[in-house]
Design an enzyme around this catalytic site. Structure first.
Site, mmCIF file in Angstrom:
data_model
loop_
_atom_site.group_PDB
_atom_site.id
_atom_site.type_symbol
_atom_site.label_atom_id
_atom_site.label_comp_id
_atom_site.label_asym_id
_atom_site.label_seq_id
_atom_site.Cartn_x
_atom_site.Cartn_y
_atom_site.Cartn_z
ATOM 1 N N SER A 120 1.216 -1.310 -0.406
ATOM 2 C CA SER A 120 0.052 0.252 0.103
ATOM 3 C C SER A 120 0.907 1.532 0.071
ATOM 4 O O SER A 120 0.402 2.624 -0.037
ATOM 5 C CB SER A 120 -0.751 -0.039 1.239
ATOM 6 O OG SER A 120 -1.228 -1.199 1.498
ATOM 7 N N HIS A 141 -0.773 -2.987 -6.788
ATOM 8 C CA HIS A 141 -1.713 -2.186 -5.665
ATOM 9 C C HIS A 141 -3.203 -2.376 -5.945
ATOM 10 O O HIS A 141 -4.158 -1.818 -6.793
ATOM 11 C CB HIS A 141 -1.098 -0.545 -5.298
ATOM 12 C CG HIS A 141 -2.190 -0.322 -3.631
ATOM 13 N ND1 HIS A 141 -2.795 1.240 -3.621
ATOM 14 C CD2 HIS A 141 -2.266 -1.335 -3.088
ATOM 15 C CE1 HIS A 141 -3.039 0.723 -2.425
ATOM 16 N NE2 HIS A 141 -3.237 -0.317 -2.465
ATOM 17 N N GLU A 153 -3.790 -0.112 -9.308
ATOM 18 C CA GLU A 153 -2.797 1.188 -8.945
ATOM 19 C C GLU A 153 -1.071 0.572 -9.363
ATOM 20 O O GLU A 153 -1.389 -0.200 -8.429
ATOM 21 C CB GLU A 153 -2.601 1.872 -7.234
ATOM 22 C CG GLU A 153 -1.901 3.281 -7.572
ATOM 23 C CD GLU A 153 -2.179 3.810 -5.906
ATOM 24 O OE1 GLU A 153 -1.664 2.982 -5.154
ATOM 25 O OE2 GLU A 153 -1.702 5.219 -6.200
ATOM 26 N N ASN A 191 -3.463 5.582 -1.231
ATOM 27 C CA ASN A 191 -3.387 5.930 0.162
ATOM 28 C C ASN A 191 -2.459 7.357 0.361
ATOM 29 O O ASN A 191 -2.772 7.703 1.708
ATOM 30 C CB ASN A 191 -2.379 5.217 0.823
ATOM 31 C CG ASN A 191 -3.173 3.358 0.532
ATOM 32 O OD1 ASN A 191 -4.201 3.661 0.626
ATOM 33 N ND2 ASN A 191 -3.094 2.631 0.399
HETATM 34 P P1 NAD Z 1 -3.189 -9.833 6.183
HETATM 35 O O1 NAD Z 1 -3.167 -9.791 7.631
HETATM 36 O O2 NAD Z 1 -5.409 -10.034 6.020
HETATM 37 O O3 NAD Z 1 -2.768 -11.206 5.545
HETATM 38 C C1 NAD Z 1 -1.014 -10.845 5.668
HETATM 39 C C2 NAD Z 1 -0.778 -12.236 5.558
HETATM 40 O O4 NAD Z 1 0.111 -12.933 5.123
HETATM 41 C C3 NAD Z 1 -1.109 -13.721 6.790
HETATM 42 O O5 NAD Z 1 -2.106 -14.416 5.985
HETATM 43 C C4 NAD Z 1 0.518 -13.855 6.537
HETATM 44 O O6 NAD Z 1 -0.035 -15.227 7.760
HETATM 45 C C5 NAD Z 1 1.122 -13.928 6.162
HETATM 46 N N1 NAD Z 1 2.791 -14.096 5.427
HETATM 47 C C6 NAD Z 1 3.022 -12.643 5.922
HETATM 48 N N2 NAD Z 1 4.030 -12.838 6.963
HETATM 49 C C7 NAD Z 1 4.802 -13.440 5.415
HETATM 50 C C8 NAD Z 1 5.343 -14.597 5.035
HETATM 51 N N3 NAD Z 1 6.917 -14.166 4.967
HETATM 52 N N4 NAD Z 1 5.538 -15.737 3.472
HETATM 53 C C9 NAD Z 1 4.350 -15.670 3.602
HETATM 54 N N5 NAD Z 1 2.947 -14.901 3.775
HETATM 55 C C10 NAD Z 1 3.323 -14.330 4.646
HETATM 56 O O7 NAD Z 1 -3.555 -8.751 5.327
HETATM 57 P P2 NAD Z 1 -3.361 -7.824 4.286
HETATM 58 O O8 NAD Z 1 -4.558 -6.722 5.153
HETATM 59 O O9 NAD Z 1 -3.905 -8.592 3.222
HETATM 60 O O10 NAD Z 1 -2.611 -6.445 3.478
HETATM 61 C C11 NAD Z 1 -1.225 -7.532 2.734
HETATM 62 C C12 NAD Z 1 -0.586 -6.294 1.686
HETATM 63 O O11 NAD Z 1 -1.370 -5.799 1.235
HETATM 64 C C13 NAD Z 1 -0.008 -5.766 2.733
HETATM 65 O O12 NAD Z 1 0.505 -4.939 1.921
HETATM 66 C C14 NAD Z 1 -1.641 -4.700 2.670
HETATM 67 O O13 NAD Z 1 -0.657 -3.527 2.897
HETATM 68 C C15 NAD Z 1 -1.999 -4.559 0.772
HETATM 69 N N6 NAD Z 1 -3.042 -4.133 1.310
HETATM 70 C C16 NAD Z 1 -3.950 -4.030 2.105
HETATM 71 C C17 NAD Z 1 -5.224 -3.531 1.653
HETATM 72 C C18 NAD Z 1 -6.253 -3.327 2.988
HETATM 73 O O14 NAD Z 1 -7.241 -3.031 2.532
HETATM 74 N N7 NAD Z 1 -6.410 -4.512 3.635
HETATM 75 C C19 NAD Z 1 -5.242 -2.593 0.451
HETATM 76 C C20 NAD Z 1 -4.355 -3.053 -0.271
HETATM 77 C C21 NAD Z 1 -3.531 -3.399 0.146
#
Ligand code: NAD
Length: 284
Positions: A120, A141, A153, A191
């Protein structure tokens, strides 16, 4: 690049499971990897429930739904992603953890593979710097939830090639998304603008300007946002919001991006939003 036939997704949380679903539903074989086996079971459940709902609403035939489910495979072994044409990273929003993963992916992935990050806010150029293929590293993104939101994005790092950009854009369009392109600055476009607004909503709550309900209703009905900023923060995940604010603060070097103490306190208390059943609001 030749046609994309297989995608690897790393991280099976909210975003990774949605990205895996999107790819499988669009005819691409997917390996979904997470270090946490519980996350993989939740992802599988999410994908099959979503596909079933598309079938029952008539948006997808039973056969197409079954094919999509067959195309998705879950694994706790990162090496299973070695034949992927594109690997999309969607793990925790922490630069050191993502860098470690990108360095591993660079060794595992085939030479022609694109390594994309769903970050993000973290610099794509810095993630690319730990690989030997910075020209094939890019930001992709997705918005939350990926199967529903219409935007992707795309962020070019300092060395991202035109070919990597065109292939990534073509993939986003194959998913039926509209593409916007951002330069590699903290928070990119969406963001950079959204998170300070959410942080300001926390400040309004923290300083007693109004109740959480009135802050959300004010922004919903007063500015025509589909969701108030505090409800949206719970939906995104308060930990994700805090990580992004910290990156904006450090990367832009301006005190106006300092995370609100109330946001910090909620995260410290484990109130991470909907995914934990409690954030600004209580969903239990
Ligand atoms: P989340 O916490 O729901 O999921 C993250 C997952 O990654 C978890 O299941 C965890 O076990 C896994 N993980 C952590 N370290 C790991 C590794 N080294 N190898 C393999 N798996 C691993 O988080 P999310 O909301 O899905 O966000 C994930 C990414 O997407 C982040 O970079 C976030 O900034 C981005 N993002 C989030 C959103 C949102 O609205 N939540 C929107 C766009 C982008």
């Amino acid at each position: 690049m030749a046609e994309i036939k297989m995608i690897g997704v790393v991280g099976g949380g909210q975003m990774g499971s949605g990205i895996a679903l999107l790819a499988a539903a669009n005819g691409i074989h997917v390996w979904l990897h997470d270090t946490d086996p519980n996350a993989l079971s939740r992802a599988q459940k999410y994908v099959s429930t979503f596909v079933q709902s598309l079938v029952s609403k008539g948006h997808l035939s039973q056969a197409a739904g079954s094919d999509a489910l067959i195309r998705l495979q879950c694994t706790s072994n990162l090496e299973d992603l070695q034949s992927a044409d594109v690997i999309i990273e969607a793990i925790v929003e922490a630069e050191d953890v993502k860098k470690k993963l990108f360095s591993e992916l660079d060794k595992i992935a085939k030479g022609s593979a694109i390594l994309a990050s769903n970050t993000s806010s973290i610099s794509i150029s810095r993630l690319a710097s730990v690989t030997n293929r910075p020209q094939q590293v890019i930001g992709m993104h997705f918005m939350n939830p990926p199967p529903i939101m219409k935007l992707i994005e795309i962020v070019r790092g300092a060395d991202t090639s035109d070919e990597t950009f065109s292939s990534t854009k073509a993939l986003a369009e194959r998913f039926g998304k509209t593409v916007i392109c951002s330069r590699d600055y903290p928070g990119f476009i969406v963001n950079r603008i959204l998170m300070p607004m959410i942080n300001e909503a926390f400040y309004a709550l923290y300083t007693g300007v109004a109740t959480k309900e009135d802050i959300d209703t004010g922004m919903r009905l007063g500015t025509n946002h589909p969701m108030g900023p505090l409800t949206l923060a719970d939906f995104i995940g308060l930990d994700v919001c805090l990580s992004i604010m910290k990156i904006l603060h450090a990367g832009l070097g301006d005190s106006r991006y300092a995370p609100c103490p109330l946001l910090v306190q909620y995260v410290d208390a484990g109130r991470l939003g909907r995914k934990r059943g409690i954030g600004v609001y209580d969903y239990r």
